[in-house]
Design an enzyme around this catalytic site. Structure first.
Site, PDB file in Angstrom:
ATOM      1  N   GLN A  89       0.840  -1.205   0.000  1.00  0.00           N
ATOM      2  CA  GLN A  89       0.000   0.000   0.000  1.00  0.00           C
ATOM      3  C   GLN A  89       0.873   1.253   0.000  1.00  0.00           C
ATOM      4  OE1 GLN A  89      -3.124  -0.290   2.830  1.00  0.00           O
ATOM      5  NE2 GLN A  89      -4.315   1.289   1.813  1.00  0.00           N
ATOM      6  N   ARG A  95      -7.793   1.466   0.078  1.00  0.00           N
ATOM      7  CA  ARG A  95      -7.804   0.003   0.140  1.00  0.00           C
ATOM      8  C   ARG A  95      -8.286  -0.559  -1.201  1.00  0.00           C
ATOM      9  NH1 ARG A  95     -11.260  -3.876   0.584  1.00  0.00           N
ATOM     10  NH2 ARG A  95     -12.906  -2.332   0.351  1.00  0.00           N
ATOM     11  N   VAL A 129      -6.326 -12.762  -0.051  1.00  0.00           N
ATOM     12  CA  VAL A 129      -6.158 -14.028  -0.756  1.00  0.00           C
ATOM     13  C   VAL A 129      -7.481 -14.595  -1.301  1.00  0.00           C
ATOM     14  CG1 VAL A 129      -6.173 -15.431   1.367  1.00  0.00           C
ATOM     15  CG2 VAL A 129      -5.015 -16.272  -0.630  1.00  0.00           C
ATOM     16  N   SER A 150      -4.202 -19.929  -0.253  1.00  0.00           N
ATOM     17  CA  SER A 150      -3.623 -20.517   0.978  1.00  0.00           C
ATOM     18  C   SER A 150      -4.594 -20.365   2.150  1.00  0.00           C
ATOM     19  CB  SER A 150      -2.278 -19.884   1.306  1.00  0.00           C
ATOM     20  OG  SER A 150      -2.424 -18.490   1.462  1.00  0.00           O
ATOM     21  N   ASP A 155      -3.781 -19.633   9.594  1.00  0.00           N
ATOM     22  CA  ASP A 155      -4.586 -19.272  10.772  1.00  0.00           C
ATOM     23  C   ASP A 155      -4.919 -20.529  11.598  1.00  0.00           C
ATOM     24  OD1 ASP A 155      -5.694 -16.362   9.485  1.00  0.00           O
ATOM     25  OD2 ASP A 155      -5.232 -17.986   8.131  1.00  0.00           O
ATOM     26  N   ARG A 158      -1.968 -21.331  13.615  1.00  0.00           N
ATOM     27  CA  ARG A 158      -1.882 -20.432  14.784  1.00  0.00           C
ATOM     28  C   ARG A 158      -2.846 -20.889  15.875  1.00  0.00           C
ATOM     29  NH1 ARG A 158      -1.782 -15.135  10.869  1.00  0.00           N
ATOM     30  NH2 ARG A 158       0.477 -14.920  10.778  1.00  0.00           N
ATOM     31  N   HIS A 182      -9.802 -15.278   5.083  1.00  0.00           N
ATOM     32  CA  HIS A 182      -8.490 -15.104   5.713  1.00  0.00           C
ATOM     33  C   HIS A 182      -8.420 -13.620   6.087  1.00  0.00           C
ATOM     34  CE1 HIS A 182      -4.221 -15.125   6.508  1.00  0.00           C
ATOM     35  NE2 HIS A 182      -3.996 -14.256   5.538  1.00  0.00           N
TER      36      HIS A 182
HETATM   37  P1  NAD Z   1       6.964  -8.260  -0.564  1.00  0.00           P
HETATM   38  O1  NAD Z   1       6.617  -6.855  -0.913  1.00  0.00           O
HETATM   39  O2  NAD Z   1       8.178  -8.547   0.261  1.00  0.00           O
HETATM   40  O3  NAD Z   1       7.109  -9.119  -1.929  1.00  0.00           O
HETATM   41  C1  NAD Z   1       6.236  -9.002  -3.007  1.00  0.00           C
HETATM   42  C2  NAD Z   1       7.057  -9.199  -4.271  1.00  0.00           C
HETATM   43  O4  NAD Z   1       6.182  -9.269  -5.385  1.00  0.00           O
HETATM   44  C3  NAD Z   1       8.040  -8.058  -4.540  1.00  0.00           C
HETATM   45  O5  NAD Z   1       9.360  -8.557  -4.572  1.00  0.00           O
HETATM   46  C4  NAD Z   1       7.591  -7.509  -5.906  1.00  0.00           C
HETATM   47  O6  NAD Z   1       8.670  -7.086  -6.715  1.00  0.00           O
HETATM   48  C5  NAD Z   1       6.887  -8.747  -6.486  1.00  0.00           C
HETATM   49  N1  NAD Z   1       5.963  -8.443  -7.583  1.00  0.00           N
HETATM   50  C6  NAD Z   1       4.999  -7.484  -7.636  1.00  0.00           C
HETATM   51  N2  NAD Z   1       4.340  -7.569  -8.811  1.00  0.00           N
HETATM   52  C7  NAD Z   1       4.868  -8.596  -9.498  1.00  0.00           C
HETATM   53  C8  NAD Z   1       4.598  -9.192 -10.754  1.00  0.00           C
HETATM   54  N3  NAD Z   1       3.635  -8.718 -11.561  1.00  0.00           N
HETATM   55  N4  NAD Z   1       5.339 -10.261 -11.136  1.00  0.00           N
HETATM   56  C9  NAD Z   1       6.327 -10.735 -10.351  1.00  0.00           C
HETATM   57  N5  NAD Z   1       6.622 -10.217  -9.137  1.00  0.00           N
HETATM   58  C10 NAD Z   1       5.909  -9.170  -8.727  1.00  0.00           C
HETATM   59  O7  NAD Z   1       5.691  -8.867   0.119  1.00  0.00           O
HETATM   60  P2  NAD Z   1       5.622 -10.197   1.024  1.00  0.00           P
HETATM   61  O8  NAD Z   1       5.817  -9.844   2.448  1.00  0.00           O
HETATM   62  O9  NAD Z   1       6.488 -11.225   0.395  1.00  0.00           O
HETATM   63  O10 NAD Z   1       4.076 -10.588   0.869  1.00  0.00           O
HETATM   64  C11 NAD Z   1       3.597 -11.033  -0.382  1.00  0.00           C
HETATM   65  C12 NAD Z   1       2.093 -11.181  -0.340  1.00  0.00           C
HETATM   66  O11 NAD Z   1       1.740 -12.265   0.528  1.00  0.00           O
HETATM   67  C13 NAD Z   1       1.349  -9.945   0.203  1.00  0.00           C
HETATM   68  O12 NAD Z   1       0.183  -9.735  -0.559  1.00  0.00           O
HETATM   69  C14 NAD Z   1       1.002 -10.356   1.628  1.00  0.00           C
HETATM   70  O13 NAD Z   1      -0.123  -9.657   2.117  1.00  0.00           O
HETATM   71  C15 NAD Z   1       0.715 -11.826   1.408  1.00  0.00           C
HETATM   72  N6  NAD Z   1       0.718 -12.672   2.600  1.00  0.00           N
HETATM   73  C16 NAD Z   1      -0.222 -13.650   2.636  1.00  0.00           C
HETATM   74  C17 NAD Z   1      -0.300 -14.491   3.722  1.00  0.00           C
HETATM   75  C18 NAD Z   1      -1.345 -15.569   3.731  1.00  0.00           C
HETATM   76  O14 NAD Z   1      -1.497 -16.324   4.716  1.00  0.00           O
HETATM   77  N7  NAD Z   1      -2.124 -15.709   2.652  1.00  0.00           N
HETATM   78  C19 NAD Z   1       0.591 -14.344   4.794  1.00  0.00           C
HETATM   79  C20 NAD Z   1       1.562 -13.359   4.723  1.00  0.00           C
HETATM   80  C21 NAD Z   1       1.623 -12.502   3.602  1.00  0.00           C
END
Ligand code: NAD
Length: 321
Positions: A89, A95, A129, A150, A155, A158, A182
């Site tokens: 963000q 949002r 997600v 996922s 959760d 956890r 989620h």
């Molecule tokens: P991050 O910012 O560290 O990594 C995201 C990566 O995506 C970056 O390196 C960026 O360059 C890359 N990216 C963006 N657009 C792209 C594209 N079109 N093609 C290829 N790469 C691209 O973020 P993070 O901490 O790794 O989190 C990633 C995602 O996972 C977030 O949306 C976060 O909210 C989500 N997440 C989900 C869960 C879950 O349980 N589902 C848990 C934790 C995080």
């Protein structure tokens, strides 16, 4: 010789997004020995290169696995494609603007996957997600089991950990499931929760660790919901446990394990709901979600599931799909 090596590669996982979640998942997957080949793709190519270089230096300590930087051509023969790509963000961004941006990222990645005729299973991790799983499904037109989120696998882990710590029982003997979105509307399916086969309603009155088990149950459930906020507050992101939760899901797909996992899937009448992706118990195997496990939820749990579905549907209406 080269052809032989290629033919021997059977379990290929492509991770899209080399950020904290993608790289941590790669690290955990490499250690698990479940994959023969792991490919990392990121639009920030230097980040992907740096992560891979750092990871391959661990090769002497991993089970045998190839880890490399890839391109969309790698989608073609991937068994599983794990999407962790997402935009963070920006200041002043709403949002909904962020949601639309991430939906567009998922559509672009799906476009590449489709154009390379991939027959793999797509596992969406990027948030939100449930919404993004729905976007990927609608955009691709694929059968519903092949694109999964996922969901609440993390959760549920956890929840199991907190119950295990609270009751003083090995986490492996605690069977517990968080269902729904989620996010903030997820809920604990207490009717499905048991310790070593003993339902909680029988276990709680005999477990001497509680003074007021009804209140403490509510506190545990809320703590699960708040976990991500706490971790993000402390260190900015969550990645270790999710990286491992993804290994569990990917392993169930690669090995055709028929594991019951609370992944996010498209409902089509199950639990009285349709046209929404959220987490319910699913049998996960080679083809993704093989079957939705229509467990016997009580009335209150069905209402909570329906409330989660309404929240997700409202968010979907705002999107330009
Ligand atoms: P991050 O910012 O560290 O990594 C995201 C990566 O995506 C970056 O390196 C960026 O360059 C890359 N990216 C963006 N657009 C792209 C594209 N079109 N093609 C290829 N790469 C691209 O973020 P993070 O901490 O790794 O989190 C990633 C995602 O996972 C977030 O949306 C976060 O909210 C989500 N997440 C989900 C869960 C879950 O349980 N589902 C848990 C934790 C995080």
């Amino acid at each position: 010789m080269k052809e032989q090596t290629q033919a021997a590669i059977r379990r290929k996982v492509v991770i899209v997004g080399a950020g904290t979640v993608g790289s941590t998942h790669c690290y955990a997957l490499a250690q698990s020995g479940l994959a023969d080949e792991i490919v990392i793709i990121d639009r920030n190519e230097d980040l992907a290169r740096g992560q891979v270089l750092d990871l391959v230096h661990g090769q002497p300590f991993f089970p045998t696995v190839s880890i490399k930087v890839g391109s969309s051509a790698d989608f073609e023969n991937a068994n599983v494609i794990v999407i962790t790509a997402g935009a963070a963000q920006k200041q002043g961004e709403t949002r909904l603007q962020l949601l639309q941006k991430n939906a567009d990222i998922i559509k672009n990645i799906m476009n590449d996957i489709i154009s390379h005729n991939s027959s793999g299973v797509v596992l969406i991790v990027s948030n939100p997600v449930d919404i993004l799983t729905y976007v990927a499904l609608k955009y691709s037109g694929w059968e519903r089991g092949r694109i999964i989120g996922s969901g609440t696998v993390l959760d549920s882990a956890r929840f199991r950990y907190l119950l295990s710590a609270h009751c003083g029982v090995d986490v492996h003997n605690v069977h517990a499931y968080m269902l729904g979105e989620h996010g903030d509307s997820e809920f604990a399916a207490w009717s499905m929760t048991n310790i070593a086969g003993t339902p909680m309603e029988n276990y709680c009155p005999v477990c001497m660790n509680c003074t007021d088990w009804k209140t403490e149950r509510r506190q545990i459930e809320q703590e699960v919901r708040d976990s991500a906020y706490h971790i993000i507050g402390y260190k900015g992101a969550t990645y270790f446990a999710v990286g491992l939760a993804l290994v569990r899901i990917v392993g169930a797909i690669l090995r055709g394990q028929r594991s019951v996992l609370t992944v996010s899937t498209l409902l089509d009448g199950e639990f009285g709901l349709r046209d929404v992706c959220l987490s319910v118990p699913c049998i996960v195997s080679h083809e993704g979600v093989n079957k939705i496990f229509e467990s016997n939820l009580n009335e209150q749990e069905l209402e909570s599931l329906s409330a989660s579905a309404s929240i997700l549907k409202t968010a979907l209406k705002e999107l330009n799909l």
